[in-house]
Design a protein around this motif. Structure first.
Motif, PDB file in Angstrom:
ATOM      1  N   SER A 136       0.990  -1.072   0.189  1.00  0.00           N
ATOM      2  CA  SER A 136      -0.065   0.103  -0.101  1.00  0.00           C
ATOM      3  C   SER A 136       1.062   1.297   0.034  1.00  0.00           C
ATOM      4  O   SER A 136       0.577   2.283  -0.441  1.00  0.00           O
ATOM      5  N   CYS A 137       1.987   1.272   0.606  1.00  0.00           N
ATOM      6  CA  CYS A 137       2.991   2.340   0.586  1.00  0.00           C
ATOM      7  C   CYS A 137       3.450   2.605  -0.832  1.00  0.00           C
ATOM      8  O   CYS A 137       3.682   3.669  -1.079  1.00  0.00           O
ATOM      9  N   LEU A 138       3.759   1.428  -1.561  1.00  0.00           N
ATOM     10  CA  LEU A 138       4.099   1.779  -2.592  1.00  0.00           C
ATOM     11  C   LEU A 138       3.070   2.260  -3.801  1.00  0.00           C
ATOM     12  O   LEU A 138       3.585   3.292  -4.611  1.00  0.00           O
ATOM     13  N   ALA A 139       1.884   1.727  -3.412  1.00  0.00           N
ATOM     14  CA  ALA A 139       0.588   2.465  -4.282  1.00  0.00           C
ATOM     15  C   ALA A 139       0.839   3.838  -3.895  1.00  0.00           C
ATOM     16  O   ALA A 139       0.361   4.674  -4.902  1.00  0.00           O
ATOM     17  N   TRP A 140       0.934   4.389  -2.705  1.00  0.00           N
ATOM     18  CA  TRP A 140       0.614   5.762  -2.432  1.00  0.00           C
ATOM     19  C   TRP A 140       1.857   6.531  -3.119  1.00  0.00           C
ATOM     20  O   TRP A 140       1.658   7.698  -3.562  1.00  0.00           O
ATOM     21  N   GLY A 141       2.950   5.872  -2.988  1.00  0.00           N
ATOM     22  CA  GLY A 141       4.352   6.500  -3.514  1.00  0.00           C
ATOM     23  C   GLY A 141       3.939   6.771  -5.157  1.00  0.00           C
ATOM     24  O   GLY A 141       4.265   8.048  -5.428  1.00  0.00           O
ATOM     25  N   LEU A 142       3.602   5.964  -5.697  1.00  0.00           N
ATOM     26  CA  LEU A 142       3.242   6.076  -7.239  1.00  0.00           C
ATOM     27  C   LEU A 142       2.195   6.826  -7.194  1.00  0.00           C
ATOM     28  O   LEU A 142       2.208   8.043  -8.380  1.00  0.00           O
ATOM     29  N   TYR A 143       1.194   7.021  -6.507  1.00  0.00           N
ATOM     30  CA  TYR A 143       0.039   8.077  -6.553  1.00  0.00           C
ATOM     31  C   TYR A 143       0.540   9.499  -6.538  1.00  0.00           C
ATOM     32  O   TYR A 143       0.322  10.292  -7.164  1.00  0.00           O
ATOM     33  N   THR A 144       1.413   9.769  -5.459  1.00  0.00           N
ATOM     34  CA  THR A 144       1.836  10.957  -5.207  1.00  0.00           C
ATOM     35  C   THR A 144       2.886  11.473  -6.444  1.00  0.00           C
ATOM     36  O   THR A 144       2.641  12.695  -6.630  1.00  0.00           O
TER      37      THR A 144
END
Length: 290
Positions: free
Chosen positions: A156-164
């Protein structure tokens, strides 16, 4: 300046409540359905705000950008977070989420072509070491922990990193409110589709407190925290605001212990402190750099 800092701190406090409510709702709603309800309500509120501010909503012309942001930032990040909270404590999830700045750091050179300073890479290494200690610590911490749940939170952290990072790229064309509303709309669609075949009536166990938790994550932890954060950023500046996001795991641990009576061992706490310290080092900027 003090008012801006207060708003940033309050925003992180409201965001941390999402982990607490997500943990509480783990037995009440399946993660895909919880995410669909949460962002469905948030989308309606965001659309209303767009109408009040008389902003156009290019839901069709910018479908590609909205769909990509919605997939990573709304569907993947939130669903994975709720799935992880089904098997680990909110405190553990919150401390692991301190690795989000590291995920942003990893994607920035590839997607934004920006140069990352050595200090940030050192912070990344420190945070990764902290996460390893934190994950290892759970074996002696409690039976509540689950390696699968921890890995899901890391994803989930990786997903938010991509989103940001992608949000920063698309932010040149879209204002934050419009971008968030578009991501919320398409993310809700992805979440609704994921419920097909995965959600059954006997998996739903709602109570009065559960409904209050759903309302909280749909309003205060979504729209409310978003506006508080952005208002704070406008007052103090993005460079000054960045390190305050590291308060998120701190609040999550505090609330997890106070509200959910979660237990934290010394080694787990050590891992969390190291992870947060590394994240702070990664996101901190000197006044001359801001």
């Amino acid at each position: 300046m003090k008012r801006g800092i207060f708003l940033l701190v309050l925003a992180t406090l409201l965001w941390s409540g999402n982990f607490i409510c997500g943990r509480y709702l783990a037995d009440a709603l399946p993660a895909p359905l919880l995410n669909t309800i949460r962002w469905g309500i948030s989308t309606i509120l965001l659309w209303g705000l767009l109408a009040i501010n008389k902003k156009k909503f290019p839901i069709v012309s910018k479908w590609k950008e909205f769909m990509i942001l919605g997939f990573f930032g709304v569907f993947a990040f939130s669903t994975l977070t709720y799935l992880g909270l089904g098997s680990i404590s909110a405190s553990q999830a919150g401390m692991i989420s301190a690795g989000i700045p590291i995920a942003i750091l990893l994607f920035t050179p590839f997607l934004l072509k920006e140069t990352i300073k050595m200090k940030a890479w050192i912070g990344a290494v420190v945070s990764i070491a902290g996460v390893i200690i934190l994950v290892q610590g759970k074996h002696s911490a409690s039976s509540e922990g689950s390696i699968v749940g921890e890995l899901v939170i890391l994803l989930s952290c990786l997903a938010w990193g991509l989103y940001t990072v992608l949000g920063k790229r698309y932010g040149k064309q879209l204002d934050p409110l419009t971008m968030t509303a578009g991501a919320a709309f398409y993310g809700t669609l992805f979440s609704a589709i994921s419920c097909i075949g995965a959600v059954k009536p006997d998996m739903i166990h709602m109570t009065g407190n559960a409904w209050l938790s759903v309302i909280y994550v749909s309003t205060f932890a979504s729209v409310g925290a978003y506006f508080l954060w952005n208002t704070g950023v406008k007052i103090v500046g993005a460079g000054t605001a960045a390190p305050y996001i590291n308060l998120l795991p701190v609040w999550t641990v505090v609330l997890g212990v106070l509200l959910l009576h979660e237990q934290i061992t010394g080694i787990t706490l050590l891992g969390g402190i190291i992870t947060i310290s590394g994240a702070f080092l990664t996101s901190y900027r000197k006044a001359s750099e801001r």
